[in-house]
Scaffold this motif. Sequence first.
Motif, short mmCIF file in Angstrom:
data_model
loop_
_atom_site.label_atom_id
_atom_site.label_comp_id
_atom_site.label_asym_id
_atom_site.label_seq_id
_atom_site.Cartn_x
_atom_site.Cartn_y
_atom_site.Cartn_z
N PHE A 122 0.84 -1.20 0.00
CA PHE A 122 0.00 0.00 0.00
C PHE A 122 0.87 1.25 0.00
N ALA A 123 1.92 1.25 0.83
CA ALA A 123 2.82 2.41 0.89
C ALA A 123 3.51 2.65 -0.45
N LEU A 124 3.92 1.57 -1.12
CA LEU A 124 4.58 1.70 -2.42
C LEU A 124 3.61 2.20 -3.48
N SER A 125 2.39 1.68 -3.48
CA SER A 125 1.39 2.09 -4.47
C SER A 125 1.05 3.57 -4.33
N TRP A 126 1.10 4.07 -3.12
CA TRP A 126 0.80 5.48 -2.87
C TRP A 126 1.77 6.39 -3.62
N ARG A 127 2.98 5.93 -3.86
CA ARG A 127 4.02 6.76 -4.50
C ARG A 127 3.97 6.73 -6.02
N ILE A 128 3.17 5.86 -6.62
CA ILE A 128 3.15 5.72 -8.08
C ILE A 128 2.19 6.74 -8.68
N ARG A 129 2.62 7.39 -9.77
CA ARG A 129 1.78 8.39 -10.42
C ARG A 129 0.66 7.72 -11.21
#
Length: 394
Positions: A382-389
């Motif tokens: 979830f934390a990684l997905s938050w950073r994807i444009r």
Amino acid sequence: MKSLLARHRFNPVYLAFMAITFMVGIAGALQAPTLSLFLSREVDVRPFWVGLFYTVNAVAGIVVSLLLAKRSDNRGDRRMLILFCCAIAVANAVLFAFNRHYLTLITLGVMLSAIASVAMPQIFALAREYADSSAREAVMFSSVMRAQMSLAWVIGPPLSFSLVLNFGFTLMFGIAALLFVVCIAMIWFTLPSVPRALPTTAMPVAEVSGLKNTDVRLLFIASVLMWSCNSMYIIDMPLYISSTLGLPDSLAGLLMGTAAGLEIPVMLLAGRYVRRTGKRNMMLLAVGCGALFYLGLVLLQNRAALMVLQLFNAVFIGIIAGIGMIWFQDLMPGRPGAATTLFTNSISTGVILAGIFQGTVAENFGHHAVYMLAFALVLVSFALSWRIREARAV
């Protein structure tokens, strides 16, 4: 106008893609759900060796698919590659039907399975090319195709457990082989050969460079973690149901089928509303539901609770399986085969980690600890997905 719309919706090639995806999905859904039971009971190996099999199988799948992905995008007839992979799938099912030697299965069986696994991503890549060449809405087309796989998984797992419990593994694998033979005939007579669409010279290099793109790299890692959680659940759940909870073996098939059935409306709704909400927001919703699902597995253990939790599992898998793949394709325009294979390899990499984690954790700490680990991993994704444009559709 109405007749044109009808031809667009009910094009026979469109229907052929749906039917073939469903048939290949059924064949896979017969074999995958009971594989851990097959290795544990028929081949008679410990949980560690069950997990190792999944890991080796996934590694082989990644290597083979990477070798074939670039070639499939640049030259040759993608349809012929799909036919070849389905023929190998027939041989693989026959091998598992009549062989119970672990070393043979983890070598020859894994090699055949790796080649066979390329069929589905190539079917989706061919479908994307067909959608682009015929001016179809690619997201909805892909979502409806992915829904066919979910429909296959509604039928496949309960049928698989029923066949295994009543007639044995040999018949189950034999039926899977027969289904792949039917798929070969359908592909040969119905699917088109679509010319390659080359990327334009104005396309930014960063958008076609695969893992060199930061967003693609983050999405790949996040996807790996998501599929690690799902794969640990698929590997462990049939064993957890019977050995730890003392519930009937058939419940595992019912849980898988229920989740798959719920995934169908989730996928269709996701395909319809993704333009309004955006892929990023849709994926964050999915991963949030995944966190609730694995937390529920940690806290709840009765039959009714496990059934209710499948709603969260369905939202999680239903969205990441369809929208996740489209997100990869949008971040890698002009390379549908490579993008789809990268998405598929994130699943395979997840299986690699899942095999290691599930086998080690279950053998040393018990099956319940597997779901605690899955909950932690889905939070990281979830934390990684938050950073994807948000990617632009192409």
